[in-house]
Design an enzyme around this catalytic site. Structure first.
Site, PDB file in Angstrom:
ATOM      1  N   SER A 582      65.518  65.482 -62.635  1.00  0.00           N
ATOM      2  CA  SER A 582      64.746  64.791 -61.603  1.00  0.00           C
ATOM      3  C   SER A 582      64.982  63.283 -61.721  1.00  0.00           C
ATOM      4  O   SER A 582      66.121  62.833 -61.599  1.00  0.00           O
ATOM      5  CB  SER A 582      63.263  65.154 -61.733  1.00  0.00           C
ATOM      6  OG  SER A 582      62.545  64.751 -60.603  1.00  0.00           O
ATOM      7  N   HIS A 697      61.957  73.056 -57.790  1.00  0.00           N
ATOM      8  CA  HIS A 697      62.312  71.866 -58.560  1.00  0.00           C
ATOM      9  C   HIS A 697      62.476  72.182 -60.042  1.00  0.00           C
ATOM     10  O   HIS A 697      63.195  71.480 -60.758  1.00  0.00           O
ATOM     11  CB  HIS A 697      61.240  70.787 -58.366  1.00  0.00           C
ATOM     12  CG  HIS A 697      61.635  69.446 -58.881  1.00  0.00           C
ATOM     13  ND1 HIS A 697      62.809  68.823 -58.510  1.00  0.00           N
ATOM     14  CD2 HIS A 697      61.018  68.594 -59.744  1.00  0.00           C
ATOM     15  CE1 HIS A 697      62.901  67.652 -59.115  1.00  0.00           C
ATOM     16  NE2 HIS A 697      61.839  67.496 -59.877  1.00  0.00           N
TER      17      HIS A 697
END
Length: 722
Positions: A582, A697
């Site tokens: 991320s 994610h």
């Protein structure tokens, strides 16, 4: 004279502007009009051609297009074939799957009323089951589990790869829940009402179509909800901008509007704030991450709390609203310092009056990591030099009195479960070499007792942990942990993995990972965790030192740790790898483009990489406070200096990067990794690219997917660094 197309357009532009003159002839009116028309065409052609030249991979932003998925499937096969052939791959996969599927793991509790709830996955429950046991049986160590629903069966029946995203119960009896279910692990989810007595989803119960946002019960027949309500109800970040009150038996579109933010806000949310018998409907408007409004709804009146816009209210207990200050606050001619934890009399605050009490002011080496509450007590998790300490605070005679919990030192403490109806709570303790232990505790008596520990899957006695300091470019001291074998030789030959995050005030604390131990340490690796700026290890100032135009500090901190490892001869560039996900994916993306000389392996997971378009992709606009706005020339001027996608160059000795992302990631767009990989491939650089078709994610939805990802990562690292 030879020109590229944009250069040729510029040449023509100069010609028509008279900068380059072929002769001194006078133009007729018709010729001037023709000249102006051509001038406009050339400008537009130049702009569009330049844009196309700058980004010829926009097609990869179309997540599910046939062309995009063809690229993904091709690269997936190449990468999987290569990495699965590495000798260590199968052993790492099998051991990781054994760990993930272990039935001897900690069953983490979620206490609601007289029951403990738990979501569980193993080899027989691939997508998981939601279950519960009487709390008394759980505390005896002999839970009697009752399965409430089975996601494997639901997925098979519905033809959808469901992923459990959490639940929200009806206080105080908790006989009904709103269950969050996503398709493939995305942040967006549907919400369905579930009856735990009948163990069924209620046919005519509350149902919210797939959307980001959330719901909370106000009472049995009323929800406070933020969602996608239709046209123009989402922000540019893709989050709800309306909060409504929804009555049972009515259509969602007819729900009563309570509050509406602006389209350029990050979003709005609503929930019920409870303090024993008192209940308040609360709306939070996130204009940005440093401009937040808290609105309390009292008898059809909206009262905006007069508190700093960058402050995070943590809890409401005994009529005291708990705030963690992100900047100094002058109240009644007294300054409360940045990073402090304070409280305000809530009912007086609603009247516009501020009665402030200081709870704790951390020192230079400390920060508030988390704040929780039981029925009567406040729990404060304090970080001191990146190690956890837990405190219990009581509000007595208008003062806060704190006592330290006698938890183990030099590790990570996390509150995992508590109840609004008692002072019992659960927390975990771990460090790099100590398997996670779940403790049951009582905040009233300040007692703790170990309840369950993880099975030690690797022999921690063979390893040691050291904490060192490196010196960043501006002289700032950067702490980092090194986990290595006790007999490690400092000859520069150790395969070493450096991990960091460096953003959003998220602290990187010591952690125990059986898969890191078996996959990396037991294969001769050294693990390093760096506490670089941008995180929250030393309070808001540590985070703010890496914001926007100061972002290079974060990267320089990372390089200083890498260089210190090399100087200490723990490793060398040939044997040093880096990993991040991320925002950490951005970190390692910048690292290998700015300092390719330092590393021989890069695991870049769910990354941000195209920093010119990040704010136009999915939730990207919500991160402008962190990185800056690339649409503003002054801000793009500093962003473009590090944007990995824009700083790739030909004929550079980059390490062979391993990009890992997910098609169903609806937070950080998979196009970041796709475009970067495609661009590098076209420039002649070998890369490894794998995109899990589901997983969101987090990258994985099932234990098998997690084991596969683990095997690919560590096989790649061992291949490159040994």
């Amino acid at each position: 004279m030879m020109y590229t197309f944009p250069a040729f357009s510029l040449f023509l532009l100069k010609y028509f502007l008279g900068v380059i003159k072929k002769n001194e002839k006078q133009y007729t009116k018709s010729e001037i009009m023709t000249k102006n028309t051509l001038f406009i065409i050339i400008i537009l052609t130049t702009l569009f051609t330049t844009q196309a030249q700058e980004d010829s991979y926009l097609w990869l932003e179309d997540v599910d297009s046939e062309k995009s998925l063809a690229f993904v499937n091709k690269q997936n096969k190449i990468t999987e074939d290569k990495l699965s052939s590495i000798p260590e791959y199968q052993g790492i996969y099998e051991k990781s799957l054994e760990i993930f599927n272990s039935t001897d793991g900690i069953v983490y509790p979620s206490t609601y009323g007289e029951f403990v709830y738990n979501f569980w996955k193993d080899e027989n429950h691939v997508r998981g089951i939601w279950r519960r046991s009487p709390k008394s049986k759980y505390l005896e160590g002999n839970p009697t589990w009752e399965t409430l629903f089975d996601l494997d069966e639901m997925s098979k029946t519905d033809g959808v790869k469901w992923v459990y995203n959490g639940s929200n119960g009806l206080y105080p009896d908790y006989n009904r829940f709103i269950i969050y279910l996503s398709k493939g692990g995305s942040d967006a989810s549907i919400k369905r009402e579930f009856d735990v007595k009948t163990k069924t989803f209620i046919d005519d119960g509350f149902y919210v179509p797939e959307s980001k946002g959330g719901v909370s019960y106000v009472d049995k027949n009323t929800l406070i909800i933020s969602s996608d309500f239709g046209e123009n109800t989402l922000t540019t970040s893709g989050y709800p901008r309306q909060v409504k009150l929804w009555k049972r038996g009515t259509l969602l579109k007819d729900a009563t509007l309570l509050y509406e933010g602006e389209v350029d806000d990050i979003g709005v949310s609503g929930y019920v704030l409870r303090d024993n018998e008192m209940e308040y409907k609360c709306v939070v408007r996130y204009v940005s991450r440093t401009d937040i409004s808290y609105i309390i709804l009292v008898e059809n009146q909206q009262i905006k709390l007069d508190i700093p816009s960058d402050t995070y209210p943590e809890n409401l207990i005994n009529n005291q609203l708990i705030l963690r200050l992100q900047s100094d606050w002058n109240v009644n001619n007294k300054i409360y310092k940045q990073g402090s934890l304070i409280s305000l009399n809530f009912t007086e605050l609603l009247k516009g009056k501020k009665q402030v009490q200081l709870i704790i002011q951390p020192d230079e080496l400390s920060s508030i990591e988390g704040v929780s509450k039981t029925k009567n007590k406040l729990l404060v998790n304090l970080l001191h030099n990146v190690n956890s300490e837990l405190f219990i605070y009581s509000y007595v005679n208008n003062k806060w009195i704190g006592k330290k919990v006698n938890a183990p030192d030099f590790g990570r403490i996390s509150i995992t479960d508590l109840s609004l109806s008692s002072d019992e709570y659960f927390f975990t303790y771990s460090n790099f070499l100590t398997p996670t232990t779940l403790y049951i505790a009582n905040a009233k008596t300040n007692t703790i007792s170990p309840f369950k520990s993880l099975t030690p899957y690797f022999d921690s006695d063979k390893y040691k942990v050291n904490q060192f300091m490196s010196t960043s470019k501006d002289g700032t001291q950067i702490p980092y942990f090194v986990v290595s074998s006790k007999d490690m030789k400092t000859d520069g030959s150790n395969p070493t993995l450096l991990y960091a995050y460096g953003g959003f005030e998220i602290s990187q604390r010591p952690f125990y990972s059986a898969t890191f131990g078996t996959s990396w340490l037991d294969n001769g690796g050294v693990f390093v965790l760096a506490n670089i700026r941008g995180g929250g290890e030393f309070g808001p100032k540590w985070h703010q030192a890496g914001l926007k135009e100061k972002r290079q500090n974060v990267f320089d901190d990372f390089y200083s740790v890498a260089e210190d490892l090399i100087t200490k001869k723990i490793t060398s560039p040939k044997h040093l790898g880096i990993m991040g996900g991320s925002n950490g994916g951005l970190l390692v993306g910048v690292a290998f483009t700015q300092r390719p000389d330092l590393y021989n392996a890069v695991v870049c997971q769910a990354p941000l990489l195209d920093m010119q378009r990040y704010n136009k992709l999915l939730a990207g606009a919500s991160w402008i406070d962190e990185y800056g706005n690339p649409d503003i020339p002054e801000e793009w001027a500093y962003i473009k200096k590090y944007s990995p996608y824009h700083n790739l160059k030909k004929n550079v000795a980059y390490p062979e990067v391993f990009f890992y992302t997910s098609t169903r990631d609806d937070r950080v767009h998979p196009a970041h990794a796709r475009k970067m990989a495609a661009k590098m491939i076209d420039m002649g650089y070998p890369v490894y690219y794998y995109e899990n078709i589901e997983g969101g994610h987090g990258g994985s939805s099932t234990n098998k997917q997690s084991a596969k990802a683990n095997a690919m990562r560590f096989s790649y690292l061992l291949m490159k660094l040994k």
